[in-house]
Design a protein around this motif. Structure first.
Motif: not given
Length: 385
Positions: A96-102, A131-134
């Motif tokens: 899961l990624a929504w920013e640079s470290f992810g 997140l519910g679909a992970v």
């Protein structure tokens, strides 16, 4: 444009960097216990101080006795990569990624480890994936609090108790400011340079029972560097989690961390730290709400960080400016503020949309956040006007 007068009141401590972060209020080098300096970290004294740091971490964060805590090299990056390189590959993994470290952990898994069954789920800066679909039949790797986007997971309710895979949470800008559900987290990492304002270079890895089981039952197909090895002969090296570090730590940095932990304990522990961070974030939000030229990058308050608060320019305020021009505006504002000793290191992260980032963790005082607002308005008027 209305001219804005240079404010008279400055933040008493203008340290708003998102890492290394502000020292605890009242910090001074003379307050550190220095008896372990110049001594071996393998000495009785050295091991006892490392163990004390681990014990205080457990107490303040309320980490259950079932979980191991280890001090490891390489800051949070080292702790995350130690976990990924040691444990991934046994199952499919969702990144899961929504920013640079992810995004960085995606690079590790997809381009370095080259796991063929890795699934990457992304969201743009300011948003978060569904997140519910992970898929939790495999492993899941995510940042609990996106330091460079200001977006955090709202809670751990989306993590199933009957998950088949492991959860890997990079929580470096969440610990000591947010309440983490340890029963939901199999691997958690952080560095003490974030929320407690410690010195850089050291990471902490926290392993739940399911992570230990993975380590003792699975051997990755790739070679592991010495600093990543947590098992020997198929068994966990327990000494790592009792202060017997893999390589030589800085005992000065360890003593600095202990100072911050004891400060946190004197306040009342985790609840007091969370309250301070929340107060700081609310003080900044009050200014944002009253300021037409700025807004939160994280639009949904439910996923908005209370530590690394990221801000973007309102569209109407920068109409006609491209990202390069916006970035130049940020740079000029940050330079003006630093020259005045009014705010240090408030420019947003280089890979994020151009804007500001203000650290609101527990070592910052709400009064300094309140004093910061008028200075941001002044810098905006100077740079944009």
């Amino acid at each position: 444009m209305t001219e804005i007068t240079r404010p008279g009141l400055k933040p008493a401590r203008p340290h708003f960097s998102s890492g290394p972060c502000a020292k605890p209020p009242g910090w001074h080098p003379e307050g550190l216990a220095l008896g372990s300096l110049g001594r071996s970290h393998r000495s009785k004294l050295g091991k006892s101080r490392l163990a004390h740091a681990i014990d205080l971490t457990r107490t303040i964060l309320k980490i259950p006795a079932t979980h191991r805590i280890g001090i490891v090299p390489g800051s949070d990056t080292g702790a995350v990569e130690m976990a990924l390189w040691s444990m991934l590959g046994a199952r499919a993994v969702t990144m899961l990624a929504w920013e640079s470290f992810g995004e960085g952990w995606v690079t590790d898994v997809v381009k370095q480890l080259k796991l063929p069954d890795a699934k990457v789920v992304k969201a743009p800066y300011g948003a978060i994936p569904d997140l519910g679909a992970v898929d939790q039949s495999g492993d899941v790797v995510f940042t609990w609090n996106g330091t460079t986007s200001g977006v955090r997971v709202p809670d751990g309710e989306w993590i199933r108790d009957d998950r088949e895979g492991l959860t890997f949470a990079d929580a470096t800008s969440a610990v000591f400011a947010q309440d983490l559900p340890w029963d939901k987290l199999d691997v958690t990492t952080f560095s003490w340079q974030k929320v407690l304002g410690g010195e850089g270079g050291h990471g902490v890895i926290i392993l739940g029972p399911r992570a230990v089981e993975r380590l003792e039952s699975y051997q990755p197909s790739w070679p592991l560097p010495k600093i990543f090895r947590m098992t020997k002969g198929g068994k966990l090296i327990e000494g790592i989690f009792k202060g017997d570090t893999i390589n030589t730590p800085s005992m000065l940095a360890v003593e600095d961390y202990i100072y911050a932990l004891e400060w946190a304990q004197s306040l009342g522990g985790l609840e007091a730290l969370i309250a301070r961070a929340n107060d700081n974030a609310e003080a900044l939000d009050a200014w944002v709400s009253a300021t037409p030229w700025i807004e939160h990058l994280a639009a949904d308050p439910a996923t908005r960080s209370n530590t690394s608060v990221c801000l973007k320019f309102a569209d109407a305020a920068v109409q006609g400016l491209d990202d390069d021009a916006k970035a130049a505006l940020v740079k000029k504002m940050a330079s003006l503020l630093e020259a005045e000793d009014a705010a240090y290191d408030v420019a947003g992260y280089r890979d994020a949309p151009p804007g500001l980032r203000v650290w609101c963790g527990a070592t910052v005082d709400a009064g300094d956040i309140q004093a910061l607002g008028p200075w941001l308005d002044w810098a905006w008027a100077q740079a944009h006007g």
